[in-house]
Design an enzyme around this catalytic site. Structure first.
Site, short mmCIF file in Angstrom:
data_model
loop_
_atom_site.label_atom_id
_atom_site.label_comp_id
_atom_site.label_asym_id
_atom_site.label_seq_id
_atom_site.Cartn_x
_atom_site.Cartn_y
_atom_site.Cartn_z
N GLU A 161 0.90 -1.05 0.07
CA GLU A 161 -0.20 0.09 -0.15
C GLU A 161 0.69 1.42 0.12
OE1 GLU A 161 -2.92 -0.30 3.11
OE2 GLU A 161 -3.68 -2.10 2.41
N GLU B 75 -5.77 -10.87 -1.48
CA GLU B 75 -6.53 -10.52 -0.45
C GLU B 75 -7.93 -10.68 -0.66
OE1 GLU B 75 -5.09 -7.28 2.18
OE2 GLU B 75 -3.17 -7.69 1.72
C1 XIL Z 1 -6.08 -6.67 8.22
C2 XIL Z 1 -6.27 -7.91 8.92
O1 XIL Z 1 -7.05 -8.87 8.40
C3 XIL Z 1 -6.50 -7.53 10.41
O2 XIL Z 1 -6.51 -8.55 11.40
C4 XIL Z 1 -5.72 -6.48 10.79
O3 XIL Z 1 -5.85 -5.96 12.03
C5 XIL Z 1 -5.54 -5.30 9.81
O4 XIL Z 1 -5.41 -5.78 8.72
N1 XIL Z 1 -4.91 -4.67 3.67
C6 XIL Z 1 -3.98 -5.56 4.08
C7 XIL Z 1 -4.13 -6.40 5.03
O5 XIL Z 1 -2.63 -5.54 3.51
O6 XIL Z 1 -3.03 -6.33 5.95
C8 XIL Z 1 -5.14 -5.85 5.92
O7 XIL Z 1 -5.38 -6.95 6.98
C9 XIL Z 1 -6.40 -5.90 5.04
C10 XIL Z 1 -6.10 -4.81 4.01
#
Ligand code: XIL
Length: 408
Positions: free
Chosen positions: A188, A304
């Site tokens: 990001e 994701e």
């Molecule tokens: C989220 C996790 O799933 C949570 O458990 C954490 O507290 C916050 O982050 N983008 C990402 C991930 O790259 O790391 C994020 O995951 C979701 C959005």
């Protein structure tokens, strides 16, 4: 955290009047500007009234097997404590997945709690689980503005930041060298809305090190584990919305710069946190952008994937239908692109999803964004993913399961 704000799109509370406006396009009511909420509600009603079939001849085999039949990897992000404490869930993970992604266990604030101390207990547990069951493992992540521990804020200065970054990457990547399929090296780092010409997000890393922190991270990771596939990972790359369009452009420019400078980057990760009911999806645009990424010699991973049902009606059948449709439309485009090697969902079962916290529903109903329901049963979203794998073209020999060593 920024995720919550980006997921905080307006709830759809469609009044009868708004609904009629939405439906009234050809009846003169179109002269009244349709609010975003009403428009969205209209689209949801439209999707709900056009059920699609995700029928399969059988619910076997698993997602991993269907993906593997096409030379693709399917896996999910999870946490060691879930696998250790919920044997039923661990069994479901073993049934469906070929790869595990470290959801939280390798985040800075978990693994690097003090400047001089690392805590690998959870990540080691996940790595051992993966090894014991012959699953591929993927590390998330090495550089992110969001998971920085408190000590970082007081310890990192323009003089110390480079060393802190290098030391972290050498230690963490070095520990799992040879055992990681891939790493999200930088997560990001782009946010065109921050106003910079290069689209880079204003982060502590950028402020402390300057723009070459990205390059430094990739070079350090490549030295520490030459076999892992090194990935740049980001969100909001998926839709035909101004913010996605801007980020896709900024990412292409970033990738071109990195390639020109021979930075060891081998893939991008499309986070793909999708929106149930979002219709600003342009298959042709997305697919030509994917082609441009691929033509730089990069692989593409869907890293994701999930579909938030926050804006959708409570009715289970409608909700599941629209969520499944979002999976189907997205994967149809992505899997057509031969550079796409893996599909990873952010969680496997609705029993454990970050969206329960980050995008809860206003009616308090449990969220249903993932392939398996709360009871670990395969649901319509699972069928949509299974169908997408079944319809995907076969990848050529160059196996998706190998890391950087065999990438172009
Ligand atoms: C989220 C996790 O799933 C949570 O458990 C954490 O507290 C916050 O982050 N983008 C990402 C991930 O790259 O790391 C994020 O995951 C979701 C959005």
């Amino acid at each position: 955290m920024s995720q919550s704000s980006r997921l905080a799109e307006p709830m759809v509370r469609l009044t009868r009047r708004q609904f009629l406006w939405g439906m009234g396009g050809g009846m003169g009511a179109a002269a009244v500007p349709l609010s975003r909420t009403a428009y969205h509600g209209y689209q949801i009603n439209r999707l709900a009234s056009q059920p699609r079939s995700f029928a399969l001849s059988s619910l076997e085999p698993s997602l991993a097997e269907r993906a593997a039949a096409k030379g693709l990897i399917y896996g999910a992000a999870t946490q060691h404590h879930l696998l250790a404490n919920d044997p039923e869930f661990a069994e479901a993970v073993l049934r469906e997945c070929q790869m595990l992604v470290t959801e939280n266990d390798l985040q800075w604030n978990q693994v690097h709690p003090d400047p001089e101390r690392f805590d690998f207990a959870a990540a080691d547990g996940l790595a051992e689980f993966a090894q014991m069951h012959q699953l591929l493992l993927r590390g998330h992540n090495l550089v992110w503005h969001n998971s920085l521990p408190d000590w970082f804020k007081t310890t990192a200065t323009p003089q110390t930041a480079r060393q802190i970054l290098v030391n972290h990457i050498q230690t963490v990547v070095g520990r799992y060298a040879g055992r990681m399929h891939s790493w999200d090296v930088v997560n990001e780092a782009l946010l065109p809305a921050d106003g910079r010409a290069d689209g880079l997000r204003q982060t502590p890393w950028l402020e402390l090190i300057g723009t070459d922190y990205i390059e430094l991270a990739f070079r350090t990771a490549a030295e520490a584990d030459p076999a892992a596939l090194l990935v740049y990972n980001d969100f909001e790359l998926d839709y035909d919305r101004p913010q996605d369009q801007a980020k896709r452009m900024a990412l292409l420019r970033l990738l071109e710069r990195l390639k020109q400078r021979d930075v060891p980057i081998q893939a991008i990760g499309m986070q793909a946190h999708l929106w149930g009911g979002e219709t600003r999806f342009n298959a042709a645009k997305l697919s030509s952008w994917l082609e441009q990424v691929a033509s730089l010699g990069l692989k593409i991973l869907v890293t994701e994937l999930d579909v938030t049902d926050q804006p959708l009606p409570q009715d289970l059948a409608i909700r599941d239908q629209i969520v499944a449709g979002a999976y189907a439309d997205y994967l149809a485009v992505l899997l057509e692109q031969p550079a796409v090697i893996a599909v990873l969902t952010w969680g496997l079962s609705d029993r454990y999803s970050w969206l329960a916290e980050f995008a809860p529903r206003s009616d308090s109903a449990a969220v249903r964004p993932l392939p398996l329901d709360q009871h670990l049963q395969r649901k319509l979203a699972w069928q949509a993913i299974a169908q997408a794998f079944d319809q995907a073209p076969v990848r050529t020999k160059q196996s998706a399961t190998s890391g950087a060593a065999t990438s172009p």
